[in-house]
Design a protein around this motif. Structure first.
Motif, PDB file in Angstrom:
ATOM      1  N   TYR A 112       0.831  -1.209   0.000  1.00 19.72           N
ATOM      2  CA  TYR A 112       0.000   0.000   0.000  1.00 19.72           C
ATOM      3  C   TYR A 112       0.865   1.259   0.000  1.00 19.72           C
ATOM      4  CZ  TYR A 112      -4.175   2.795   0.938  1.00 19.72           C
ATOM      5  OH  TYR A 112      -5.208   3.685   0.841  1.00 19.72           O
ATOM      6  N   GLU A 113       1.894   1.266   0.840  1.00 18.55           N
ATOM      7  CA  GLU A 113       2.758   2.442   0.931  1.00 18.55           C
ATOM      8  C   GLU A 113       3.572   2.644  -0.338  1.00 18.55           C
ATOM      9  OE1 GLU A 113       3.310   2.224   5.792  1.00 18.55           O
ATOM     10  OE2 GLU A 113       5.008   1.835   4.448  1.00 18.55           O
ATOM     11  N   ASN A 114       4.019   1.533  -0.951  1.00 18.44           N
ATOM     12  CA  ASN A 114       4.790   1.653  -2.198  1.00 18.44           C
ATOM     13  C   ASN A 114       3.940   2.139  -3.374  1.00 18.44           C
ATOM     14  OD1 ASN A 114       7.143   0.766  -0.935  1.00 18.44           O
ATOM     15  ND2 ASN A 114       6.727  -1.406  -1.396  1.00 18.44           N
ATOM     16  N   SER A 115       2.637   1.967  -3.250  1.00 13.63           N
ATOM     17  CA  SER A 115       1.745   2.369  -4.361  1.00 13.63           C
ATOM     18  C   SER A 115       1.226   3.788  -4.217  1.00 13.63           C
ATOM     19  CB  SER A 115       0.550   1.405  -4.442  1.00 13.63           C
ATOM     20  OG  SER A 115      -0.250   1.492  -3.272  1.00 13.63           O
ATOM     21  N   TYR A 116       1.724   4.545  -3.229  1.00 14.87           N
ATOM     22  CA  TYR A 116       1.273   5.927  -3.026  1.00 14.87           C
ATOM     23  C   TYR A 116       1.394   6.789  -4.284  1.00 14.87           C
ATOM     24  CZ  TYR A 116       0.312   5.883   1.997  1.00 14.87           C
ATOM     25  OH  TYR A 116      -0.236   5.664   3.237  1.00 14.87           O
ATOM     26  N   PRO A 117       2.535   6.777  -4.995  1.00 18.56           N
ATOM     27  CA  PRO A 117       2.637   7.633  -6.205  1.00 18.56           C
ATOM     28  C   PRO A 117       1.548   7.340  -7.232  1.00 18.56           C
ATOM     29  CG  PRO A 117       4.797   6.867  -5.527  1.00 18.56           C
ATOM     30  CD  PRO A 117       3.821   6.109  -4.695  1.00 18.56           C
ATOM     31  N   GLY A 118       1.338   6.043  -7.504  1.00 21.99           N
ATOM     32  CA  GLY A 118       0.311   5.693  -8.482  1.00 21.99           C
ATOM     33  C   GLY A 118      -1.079   6.087  -8.015  1.00 21.99           C
ATOM     34  N   ARG A 119      -1.339   5.886  -6.718  1.00 20.43           N
ATOM     35  CA  ARG A 119      -2.640   6.261  -6.176  1.00 20.43           C
ATOM     36  C   ARG A 119      -2.842   7.788  -6.243  1.00 20.43           C
ATOM     37  NH1 ARG A 119      -4.945   2.169  -2.840  1.00 20.43           N
ATOM     38  NH2 ARG A 119      -3.576   0.343  -2.695  1.00 20.43           N
ATOM     39  N   ALA A 120      -1.757   8.525  -5.961  1.00 22.91           N
ATOM     40  CA  ALA A 120      -1.867   9.987  -5.998  1.00 22.91           C
ATOM     41  C   ALA A 120      -2.203  10.475  -7.402  1.00 22.91           C
ATOM     42  CB  ALA A 120      -0.565  10.617  -5.511  1.00 22.91           C
ATOM     43  N   TRP A 121      -1.543   9.915  -8.423  1.00 21.66           N
ATOM     44  CA  TRP A 121      -1.832  10.327  -9.797  1.00 21.66           C
ATOM     45  C   TRP A 121      -3.248   9.927 -10.199  1.00 21.66           C
ATOM     46  CZ3 TRP A 121       0.613  13.912 -12.224  1.00 21.66           C
ATOM     47  CH2 TRP A 121       1.963  14.144 -11.977  1.00 21.66           C
ATOM     48  N   THR A 122      -3.653   8.743  -9.757  1.00 25.36           N
ATOM     49  CA  THR A 122      -5.028   8.309 -10.055  1.00 25.36           C
ATOM     50  C   THR A 122      -6.044   9.246  -9.415  1.00 25.36           C
ATOM     51  OG1 THR A 122      -4.313   5.997 -10.157  1.00 25.36           O
ATOM     52  CG2 THR A 122      -6.670   6.422  -9.848  1.00 25.36           C
ATOM     53  N   CYS A 123      -5.787   9.610  -8.152  1.00 21.17           N
ATOM     54  CA  CYS A 123      -6.694  10.525  -7.454  1.00 21.17           C
ATOM     55  C   CYS A 123      -6.723  11.888  -8.132  1.00 21.17           C
ATOM     56  CB  CYS A 123      -6.255  10.660  -6.003  1.00 21.17           C
ATOM     57  SG  CYS A 123      -7.360  11.687  -4.998  1.00 21.17           S
ATOM     58  N   LEU A 124      -5.557  12.368  -8.570  1.00 20.76           N
ATOM     59  CA  LEU A 124      -5.506  13.665  -9.255  1.00 20.76           C
ATOM     60  C   LEU A 124      -6.332  13.638 -10.534  1.00 20.76           C
ATOM     61  CD1 LEU A 124      -4.391  16.527  -9.573  1.00 20.76           C
ATOM     62  CD2 LEU A 124      -2.376  15.533 -10.704  1.00 20.76           C
ATOM     63  N   LEU A 125      -6.206  12.553 -11.295  1.00 28.58           N
ATOM     64  CA  LEU A 125      -6.986  12.436 -12.535  1.00 28.58           C
ATOM     65  C   LEU A 125      -8.476  12.430 -12.234  1.00 28.58           C
ATOM     66  CD1 LEU A 125      -7.218  11.943 -15.582  1.00 28.58           C
ATOM     67  CD2 LEU A 125      -6.958   9.486 -15.114  1.00 28.58           C
ATOM     68  N   LEU A 126      -8.875  11.663 -11.230  1.00 29.63           N
ATOM     69  CA  LEU A 126     -10.293  11.593 -10.872  1.00 29.63           C
ATOM     70  C   LEU A 126     -10.795  12.946 -10.354  1.00 29.63           C
ATOM     71  CD1 LEU A 126     -10.452   8.113  -9.102  1.00 29.63           C
ATOM     72  CD2 LEU A 126     -11.122   8.692 -11.440  1.00 29.63           C
ATOM     73  N   TYR A 127      -9.952  13.651  -9.589  1.00 31.13           N
ATOM     74  CA  TYR A 127     -10.328  14.984  -9.087  1.00 31.13           C
ATOM     75  C   TYR A 127     -10.567  15.946 -10.243  1.00 31.13           C
ATOM     76  CZ  TYR A 127      -9.951  19.497  -6.746  1.00 31.13           C
ATOM     77  OH  TYR A 127     -10.196  20.763  -6.299  1.00 31.13           O
TER      78      TYR A 127
END
Length: 356
Positions: A112-127
């Motif tokens: 979960y912690e290693n996937s923070y960058p990918g999750r952040a970009w995904t969240c930015l796109l969805l935002y």
């Protein structure tokens, strides 16, 4: 402005449907590309998409208070960048805490912690997509309101024209005017000739202005002067009037025939009922982006009021509200022996395509 998901269930259905599709997509990515149990992936995707959906509801209020037409591009972008960073940080932190409560696995913690960058970009796109969706709703609402105001204005203009013509070509008004002119032809022929000219100009302006939405204040006051001259023949020294217009106000734009119902009201309920002379006073000034008109007249509080429809002032208030898309432009106050009408006419929107 009401939240669109409360005012329109169709938008809520669209929003939930998109969230479900995105949630399924995240689940498949986690389950197929990572060596984790499927229920871990399900819990992760479910928690984060529900959290995003809940937080996304609040983004609406950020959108409606960040109007691109009322701020610079730099300020607009700065506000949304700051909001996006806060949104993403909260989403990652809160989502991680909740997932860790349900998934008791050190291996998954590390994943979960290693996937923070990918999750952040995904969240930015969805935002960004969510913000665009909300702005589309805002523009859609504004467009519908403009169309509705246009239709309502057209209907009210037609109604006001009919009422204006009804009052202006009122048989009693014409009868009284012609009667006064007839009596003057025997005693004061010069005065009678003057009254015929005034009545002719008055009727010409009233009929001509039906095809115009707005005129200058000077044009409107010229018509008022003609009207008062005609009525003064009936009431003589009993009717007095004083018009005070500053230079800047004279060329201000006003809706056509907007003042006449006010003066008719003053004569009907003030001059007609009074025993002593009554003065009608008008003052026009420009304050900021408004033309401010104050019209007041004396009246006898002990006189028996004349019955009438009482639609004149209500019609003015409704017409101003529809034309300029705001309320509070007309204020009427009845004091002990003075009737006061306060009118504000916006001037900042005059040149915007006859702004509804």
């Amino acid at each position: 402005m009401t939240h669109p998901f409360i005012a329109n269930r169709r938008f809520l259905v669209i929003y939930l449907s998109v969230l479900i599709v995105i949630g399924i997509g995240i689940f498949l990515v986690l389950a197929l590309n990572n060596p984790v149990p499927w229920w871990f992936a399900f819990t992760d995707s479910f928690v984060n998409i529900v959290l995003f959906g809940g937080m996304g509801l609040g983004v609406w209020y950020m959108v409606i208070y960040t109007d691109p037409d009322e701020m610079s591009r730099l300020q607009f972008l700065g506000n949304h960048i700051a909001a996006a960073l806060i949104f993403i940080s909260l989403w990652l932190f809160v989502g991680g805490v909740i997932v860790h409560l349900f998934v008791q696995s050190p291996t998954y913690y590390g994943f979960y912690e290693n996937s923070y960058p990918g999750r952040a970009w995904t969240c930015l796109l969805l935002y960004v997509l969510l913000v665009l969706f909300y702005y589309l709703i805002v523009y859609y609402r504004n467009f519908r309101e403009k169309v509705e105001r246009t239709a309502q204005l057209e209907s009210m203009v037609k109604e006001s024209e009919l009422k204006a013509l009804k009052s202006q070509i009122n048989p009693h008004f014409l009868f009284n005017s012609l009667n006064s002119i007839a009596s003057l032809t025997m005693t004061k022929p010069e005065r009678a000739r003057e009254m015929v000219v005034c009545l002719s100009e008055f009727m010409r302006y009233s009929l001509k202005s039906r095809n115009e939405d707005k005129v200058t204040l000077n044009q409107e006051l010229h018509n008022i002067e003609l009207y008062l001259k005609i009525e003064k023949v009936r009431f003589g020294s009993k009717l007095k009037y004083h018009i005070d217009v500053e230079d800047a106000a004279g060329e201000s734009i006003v809706p056509n025939l907007i003042l006449q119902p006010v003066f008719e009201n003053a004569i009907k309920y003030g001059v007609y009922e009074a025993i002593e002379p009554v003065e009608i006073r008008l003052k026009a000034v420009v304050v900021a982006e408004f033309l401010v008109l104050d019209i007041e007249n004396d009246f006898d509080p002990e006189a028996v009021p004349t019955k009438g429809e009482g639609v004149g002032l209500r019609n003015i208030g409704s017409r101003l509200r529809v034309m300029y898309g705001r309320s509070g432009l007309l204020d009427v106050e009845k004091r002990m022996n003075t009737f006061h009408v306060h009118m504000k006419i916006p001037q900042d929107e005059v040149d915007k395509s006859k702004n509804i």
